[in-house]
Design a protein around this motif. Structure first.
Motif, PDB file in Angstrom:
ATOM      1  N   SER A   5       0.855  -1.184   0.000  1.00  0.00           N
ATOM      2  CA  SER A   5       0.000   0.000   0.000  1.00  0.00           C
ATOM      3  C   SER A   5       0.891   1.233   0.000  1.00  0.00           C
ATOM      4  N   ILE A   6       0.395   2.254  -0.678  1.00  0.00           N
ATOM      5  CA  ILE A   6       1.116   3.526  -0.784  1.00  0.00           C
ATOM      6  C   ILE A   6       0.182   4.623  -0.296  1.00  0.00           C
ATOM      7  N   SER A   7       0.605   5.351   0.717  1.00  0.00           N
ATOM      8  CA  SER A   7      -0.168   6.478   1.214  1.00  0.00           C
ATOM      9  C   SER A   7       0.516   7.756   0.762  1.00  0.00           C
ATOM     10  N   ILE A  37       3.889   1.831   2.437  1.00  0.00           N
ATOM     11  CA  ILE A  37       4.773   2.958   2.146  1.00  0.00           C
ATOM     12  C   ILE A  37       4.011   4.243   2.480  1.00  0.00           C
ATOM     13  N   ALA A  38       4.452   4.941   3.505  1.00  0.00           N
ATOM     14  CA  ALA A  38       3.935   6.273   3.812  1.00  0.00           C
ATOM     15  C   ALA A  38       4.935   7.227   3.169  1.00  0.00           C
ATOM     16  N   VAL A  39       4.573   7.768   2.044  1.00  0.00           N
ATOM     17  CA  VAL A  39       5.516   8.585   1.272  1.00  0.00           C
ATOM     18  C   VAL A  39       6.054   9.732   2.112  1.00  0.00           C
ATOM     19  N   ARG A  40       5.244  10.290   3.016  1.00  0.00           N
ATOM     20  CA  ARG A  40       5.690  11.404   3.858  1.00  0.00           C
ATOM     21  C   ARG A  40       6.854  11.007   4.768  1.00  0.00           C
ATOM     22  N   GLU A  41       7.048   9.700   4.995  1.00  0.00           N
ATOM     23  CA  GLU A  41       8.135   9.229   5.846  1.00  0.00           C
ATOM     24  C   GLU A  41       9.424   8.948   5.082  1.00  0.00           C
ATOM     25  N   LEU A  42       9.371   9.003   3.760  1.00  0.00           N
ATOM     26  CA  LEU A  42      10.592   8.815   2.971  1.00  0.00           C
ATOM     27  C   LEU A  42      11.454  10.076   3.109  1.00  0.00           C
ATOM     28  N   PRO A  43      12.766   9.938   2.996  1.00  0.00           N
ATOM     29  CA  PRO A  43      13.636  11.113   3.129  1.00  0.00           C
ATOM     30  C   PRO A  43      13.351  12.137   2.025  1.00  0.00           C
ATOM     31  N   ALA A  44      13.128  13.375   2.446  1.00  0.00           N
ATOM     32  CA  ALA A  44      12.691  14.432   1.525  1.00  0.00           C
ATOM     33  C   ALA A  44      13.686  14.701   0.394  1.00  0.00           C
TER      34      ALA A  44
END
Length: 185
Positions: A5-7, A37-44
């Motif tokens: 899942s991708i958020s 995958i919480a995209v907001r938690e990936l390194p900016a």
């Protein structure tokens, strides 16, 4: 079945992030493996500059590559999916969704944003090779009322639409029915 899942929500306590996680709970017992995958938690920085050498970015892209079912959840802003989701989708190879089943989910303030699933999100999913796209599920804020535990409570119509969308994956009789427990997640 491996499910990823991708958020694409920039907010930690968003309705779309909750709906994405809730869809996963409806598939318990079907998934042999699930990744979120919480995209907001990936390194900016690596996300913005498409740094495919970053380990977190690499793991997220590999999670999509290994999935049989990809659930994509996003809030709708100004008649389109979130820019954060766009950043992540742009990192995926051109055929990243080929051969996969995809479930698009979206939330918005009103039903006026409903068509954003068909006119904004589905075309980019198709551009990534998705050919088996399940019926998209759109929820308004009113259909996901806040629960005192911090989650949301889906209204019966939303729950029915989500279960119908999931029927090709899991027969209706097997879709998890414990709504009250799931609202607290």
């Amino acid at each position: 079945m491996h499910i990823t899942s991708i958020s694409g929500s920039p907010s930690e306590r968003s309705r779309s992030a909750w709906l994405t996680q809730f869809a996963l709970t409806r598939l318990e017992g079907v998934a042999t493996r699930s990744e979120h995958i919480a995209v907001r938690e990936l390194p900016a920085g690596p996300l913005l500059f498409a740094d495919m050498n970053d380990p977190a970015i690499t793991r997220a892209v590999e999670a999509v590559a290994g999935a049989g079912l990809v659930i994509v959840g996003t809030p709708i802003y100004k008649a389109a999916y979130s820019g954060l989701l766009k950043l992540f989708l742009d990192l995926l190879p051109p055929d990243a969704l080929r051969g996969k089943t995809v479930l698009p989910l979206a939330t918005g303030g009103s039903a006026a944003h409903l068509l954003a699933l068909d006119y904004a999100l589905k075309p980019v999913l198709s551009a990534l090779g998705a050919r088996h796209v399940l019926d998209g599920v759109f929820a308004t804020d009113a259909q996901l009322q806040r629960h005192e535990s911090g989650g949301y409570v889906p209204d019966p119509d939303l729950l029915a639409r989500l279960d119908r969308a999931l029927e090709p994956i899991v027969p209706a009789a097997r879709v998890r029915g414990d709504t009250e427990l799931s609202c607290r997640r």
